[in-house]
Design an enzyme around this catalytic site. Structure first.
Site, short mmCIF file in Angstrom:
data_model
loop_
_atom_site.label_atom_id
_atom_site.label_comp_id
_atom_site.label_asym_id
_atom_site.label_seq_id
_atom_site.Cartn_x
_atom_site.Cartn_y
_atom_site.Cartn_z
N HIS A 1 0.82 -1.21 0.00
CA HIS A 1 0.00 0.00 0.00
C HIS A 1 0.85 1.26 0.00
CE1 HIS A 1 0.32 -0.10 4.54
NE2 HIS A 1 0.28 1.21 4.38
N ASP B 1 1.05 -7.85 2.91
CA ASP B 1 1.33 -6.47 2.49
C ASP B 1 2.83 -6.20 2.47
OD1 ASP B 1 1.00 -3.85 1.78
OD2 ASP B 1 -0.12 -3.25 3.57
N SER C 1 3.90 2.66 8.52
CA SER C 1 3.76 1.60 7.52
C SER C 1 5.11 1.36 6.84
CB SER C 1 2.74 2.00 6.45
OG SER C 1 1.44 2.01 6.97
#
EC number: 3.4.21.-
Length: 239
Positions: free
Chosen positions: A75, A113, A193
């Site tokens: 992402h 991810d 992230s």
């Protein structure tokens, strides 16, 4: 005196002084107290290991896993394409600078991810001429394994714009591991992230993908590096 009362009192005083301009130092002290409550500290020198292995993107984090090779999230990497220039370098009070061009982006084929970026070795902007990526970062090694209650640290760039792209470290413990998912209670925020989850030997256990930004939360998540995931990453490290 109750610690929560102290923090609330300091916060109220900070609001007052921000309006009156009496003492800006109180605001900074309040922030330091709040960070201490979360077991979060600002990294002062990003030129030493393990901090020189954690790189800053415009709104997220990544970390070095080998020659010209960075791990982050899908992402995060979805906002980039081959040829884009990124500020893939450690940042902070003593950041070493350098902007690099992306050579390839390889997403993990499963639902996890994880994304692997390979970048050009020489900086294309900012920093000394001929700036070499690998001479100014240090790659992490994989941890052999991990278990519940192990102490961990998360290093990254939470709220990067608000924090002027400074690097922070938070500490906590592993709460559960199930298949490829690792849950931990170290405090994280937007911008974390792509941060590495490290054990006490500064070996990488996994990569942060999300959390709820709450002190003591056991639901902050990372992709746990299983043998299959390690194998995928290893195949995409530039030789």
């Amino acid at each position: 005196m109750n610690k929560n009362i102290v923090i609330k009192s300091m916060a109220a005083l900070a609001i007052l002084t921000s309006v009156t301009g009496i003492n800006a130092a109180v605001v900074e002290e309040t922030q330091q107290i709040a960070n201490a409550e979360k077991n979060v500290t600002q990294v002062k020198d990003t030129n030493i290991f393990p901090y020189n292995g954690v790189v800053s993107f415009k709104d997220a984090t990544g970390f070095v896993i080998g020659k010209n090779t960075i791990i982050t999230n899908k992402h995060v990497s979805k906002d980039y394409k081959v040829g884009d220039r990124i500020t893939a370098h450690p940042n902070g009070d003593k950041g070493n600078g350098g902007i690099y061009k992306i050579k390839s982006i390889s997403d993990y084929p499963g639902d996890e991810d994880i994304s692997v970026m390979n970048i050009e070795e020489q900086a294309v902007e900012r920093g000394p001429k001929g700036f070499n990526f690998n001479e100014n970062v240090q790659a992490f090694n994989f941890a052999k394994d991990a278990k519940v209650d192990d102490k961990i640290k998360v290093i990254g760039y939470p709220l990067p714009a608000q924090n002027s792209f400074k690097q922070f470290e938070s500490t906590g413990t592993i709460k559960r591991i199930k298949d490829n998912i690792l849950n931990f209670d170290a405090y994280i925020e937007p911008g974390n992230s792509g941060s590495p989850v490290l054990n006490s030997n500064n070996e990488v256990i996994g990569v942060v993908y999300g959390g709820i930004g709450k002190i003591g939360s056991e639901y902050n998540g990372a992709v746990y590096f299983t043998p299959q995931i390690k194998d995928f990453i290893q195949k995409h490290i530039e030789q």
